[in-house]
Design a protein around this motif. Structure first.
Motif, PDB file in Angstrom:
ATOM      1  N   ASN A  72       0.844  -1.201   0.000  1.00 29.83           N
ATOM      2  CA  ASN A  72       0.000   0.000   0.000  1.00 29.83           C
ATOM      3  C   ASN A  72       0.877   1.249   0.000  1.00 29.83           C
ATOM      4  N   MET A  73       1.847   1.256  -0.906  1.00 33.05           N
ATOM      5  CA  MET A  73       2.860   2.309  -0.853  1.00 33.05           C
ATOM      6  C   MET A  73       3.355   2.653  -2.254  1.00 33.05           C
ATOM      7  N   GLN A  74       3.595   3.930  -2.462  1.00 36.01           N
ATOM      8  CA  GLN A  74       4.217   4.393  -3.695  1.00 36.01           C
ATOM      9  C   GLN A  74       5.735   4.428  -3.531  1.00 36.01           C
ATOM     10  N   PHE A  75       6.424   4.078  -4.603  1.00 30.47           N
ATOM     11  CA  PHE A  75       7.876   4.244  -4.688  1.00 30.47           C
ATOM     12  C   PHE A  75       8.114   5.311  -5.750  1.00 30.47           C
ATOM     13  N   ASN A  76       8.667   6.439  -5.317  1.00 27.89           N
ATOM     14  CA  ASN A  76       8.785   7.605  -6.200  1.00 27.89           C
ATOM     15  C   ASN A  76      10.243   7.890  -6.547  1.00 27.89           C
ATOM     16  N   HIS A  77      10.440   8.271  -7.790  1.00 25.16           N
ATOM     17  CA  HIS A  77      11.759   8.544  -8.350  1.00 25.16           C
ATOM     18  C   HIS A  77      11.646   9.880  -9.072  1.00 25.16           C
ATOM     19  N   PHE A  78      12.694  10.676  -9.041  1.00 21.26           N
ATOM     20  CA  PHE A  78      12.605  12.048  -9.543  1.00 21.26           C
ATOM     21  C   PHE A  78      13.676  12.286 -10.607  1.00 21.26           C
ATOM     22  N   LEU A  79      13.201  12.636 -11.799  1.00 24.16           N
ATOM     23  CA  LEU A  79      14.096  12.929 -12.918  1.00 24.16           C
ATOM     24  C   LEU A  79      14.141  14.432 -13.140  1.00 24.16           C
ATOM     25  N   VAL A  80      15.341  14.986 -13.143  1.00 25.99           N
ATOM     26  CA  VAL A  80      15.557  16.394 -13.472  1.00 25.99           C
ATOM     27  C   VAL A  80      16.044  16.454 -14.912  1.00 25.99           C
ATOM     28  N   ARG A  81      15.230  17.051 -15.771  1.00 26.53           N
ATOM     29  CA  ARG A  81      15.579  17.148 -17.190  1.00 26.53           C
ATOM     30  C   ARG A  81      16.366  18.439 -17.402  1.00 26.53           C
ATOM     31  N   ASP A  82      17.655  18.293 -17.716  1.00 30.39           N
ATOM     32  CA  ASP A  82      18.544  19.440 -17.843  1.00 30.39           C
ATOM     33  C   ASP A  82      19.704  19.031 -18.748  1.00 30.39           C
ATOM     34  N   LEU A 133      19.602  14.365 -14.078  1.00 26.15           N
ATOM     35  CA  LEU A 133      19.832  13.728 -12.782  1.00 26.15           C
ATOM     36  C   LEU A 133      18.616  12.900 -12.412  1.00 26.15           C
ATOM     37  N   LEU A 134      18.870  11.683 -11.953  1.00 25.94           N
ATOM     38  CA  LEU A 134      17.824  10.810 -11.421  1.00 25.94           C
ATOM     39  C   LEU A 134      18.061  10.648  -9.930  1.00 25.94           C
ATOM     40  N   PHE A 135      17.080  11.048  -9.123  1.00 25.81           N
ATOM     41  CA  PHE A 135      17.183  10.879  -7.677  1.00 25.81           C
ATOM     42  C   PHE A 135      16.321   9.688  -7.290  1.00 25.81           C
ATOM     43  N   HIS A 136      16.957   8.644  -6.804  1.00 30.58           N
ATOM     44  CA  HIS A 136      16.435   7.307  -6.502  1.00 30.58           C
ATOM     45  C   HIS A 136      16.543   6.429  -7.759  1.00 30.58           C
ATOM     46  N   ALA A 137      17.439   5.472  -7.698  1.00 30.57           N
ATOM     47  CA  ALA A 137      17.613   4.527  -8.803  1.00 30.57           C
ATOM     48  C   ALA A 137      16.540   3.463  -8.815  1.00 30.57           C
ATOM     49  N   GLY A 138      15.907   3.230  -7.667  1.00 28.86           N
ATOM     50  CA  GLY A 138      14.800   2.289  -7.602  1.00 28.86           C
ATOM     51  C   GLY A 138      15.213   0.854  -7.365  1.00 28.86           C
ATOM     52  N   LEU A 139      14.217   0.036  -7.090  1.00 25.99           N
ATOM     53  CA  LEU A 139      14.416  -1.402  -6.916  1.00 25.99           C
ATOM     54  C   LEU A 139      14.772  -2.054  -8.253  1.00 25.99           C
ATOM     55  N   LYS A 140      15.564  -3.111  -8.193  1.00 29.02           N
ATOM     56  CA  LYS A 140      15.928  -3.815  -9.427  1.00 29.02           C
ATOM     57  C   LYS A 140      14.691  -4.272 -10.191  1.00 29.02           C
ATOM     58  N   ARG A 141      13.704  -4.782  -9.473  1.00 35.04           N
ATOM     59  CA  ARG A 141      12.529  -5.339 -10.155  1.00 35.04           C
ATOM     60  C   ARG A 141      11.679  -4.261 -10.818  1.00 35.04           C
TER      61      ARG A 141
END
Length: 241
Positions: free
Chosen positions: A22-32, A36-44
């Motif tokens: 019951n949870m979101q996993f959020n990742h943040f891409l800065v387009r420049d 820059l990607l903040f949080h690479a995330g789970l492998k799956r």
């Protein structure tokens, strides 16, 4: 499926909701110029995240992959991104570089020290140490000084498949989540130490206009007041002595 929302100019929230938690996993891409990607995330989650990033930029252009602390949802897929983007460089705290990243990653990390800046082109990120906030002695956060966005990792963690961005007070849902996490098998999720309030108040003094939250809605508004309120909530929830 990953959902993409532009929560500020050139800042994209890429979210995957996992019903089992019951949870979101959020990742943040800065387009420049140097994305820059903040949080690479789970492998799956990497295939879904790669597809989402590809819809925004050529992922081979990624220049920075950053995170707060060494945890699988923060950097589990780091090497997959480094293989995809030949010029990408990991960026984390100096402690994180020395004790985790340089052994784990296929390329050495840039170890950030307090006050150091990382520039992607239009945007400038200043590093702030935050040991054990939210987790681990290697923890730190990035503050983007152009738009005043604090990339705050697991701070303000709350549950549910919620809106990508809110101006509503996050203290209520965060308090509920911390109370839940304090009990049962996830007890010890976050410590409260003699330095916790000072770190949170120092981040509040940055006066962030938005908060990029790892689990739950990001926030637009008076981020400084929200961080000061969070300090009190954490003391009540975790300083059980």
């Amino acid at each position: 499926m990953a959902k993409i929302d532009e929560i500020a100019p050139d800042l994209f929230r890429i979210s995957v909701y996992v019903p089992d938690y019951n949870m979101q996993f959020n990742h943040f891409l800065v387009r420049d110029e140097e994305p820059l990607l903040f949080h690479a995330g789970l492998k799956r989650l990497f295939p879904a995240l790669r597809e989402a990033v590809t819809s925004l930029i050529d992922p081979a252009r990624l220049r920075w992959v950053a995170w707060s602390h060494f945890e699988s949802d923060e950097c589990g897929a780091l090497n997959e991104w480094l293989q995809l983007a030949p010029h990408a460089e990991p960026a984390c705290t100096l402690v994180g570089k020395l004790v985790n990243a340089d052994d784990f990653a296929i390329r050495p990390a840039r170890g950030l020290t307090p006050g150091e800046t990382l520039t992607t082109g239009k945007y400038r990120f200043r590093f702030h140490r935050s040991p054990h906030i939210p987790h681990g002695w290697d923890a730190g956060v990035l503050f983007e000084e152009t738009q005043n966005t604090l990339f705050c990792s697991d701070l303000f963690h709350h549950f549910g498949d919620v809106a990508p961005l809110t101006s509503s007070d996050l203290i209520g849902p965060t308090t509920e989540a911390l109370a839940q996490l304090r009990q049962g098998p996830l007890a010890g999720y976050m410590p409260y130490t003699a330095k916790t309030e000072g770190v949170l108040r120092a981040l509040a003094d940055l006066q962030p206009a938005s908060l990029a939250v790892m689990h739950g809605s990001s926030y637009a508004g008076d981020g400084g007041q929200l961080l000061r309120d969070l300090a009190g909530v954490m003391q009540r929830e975790f300083d059980v002595a």
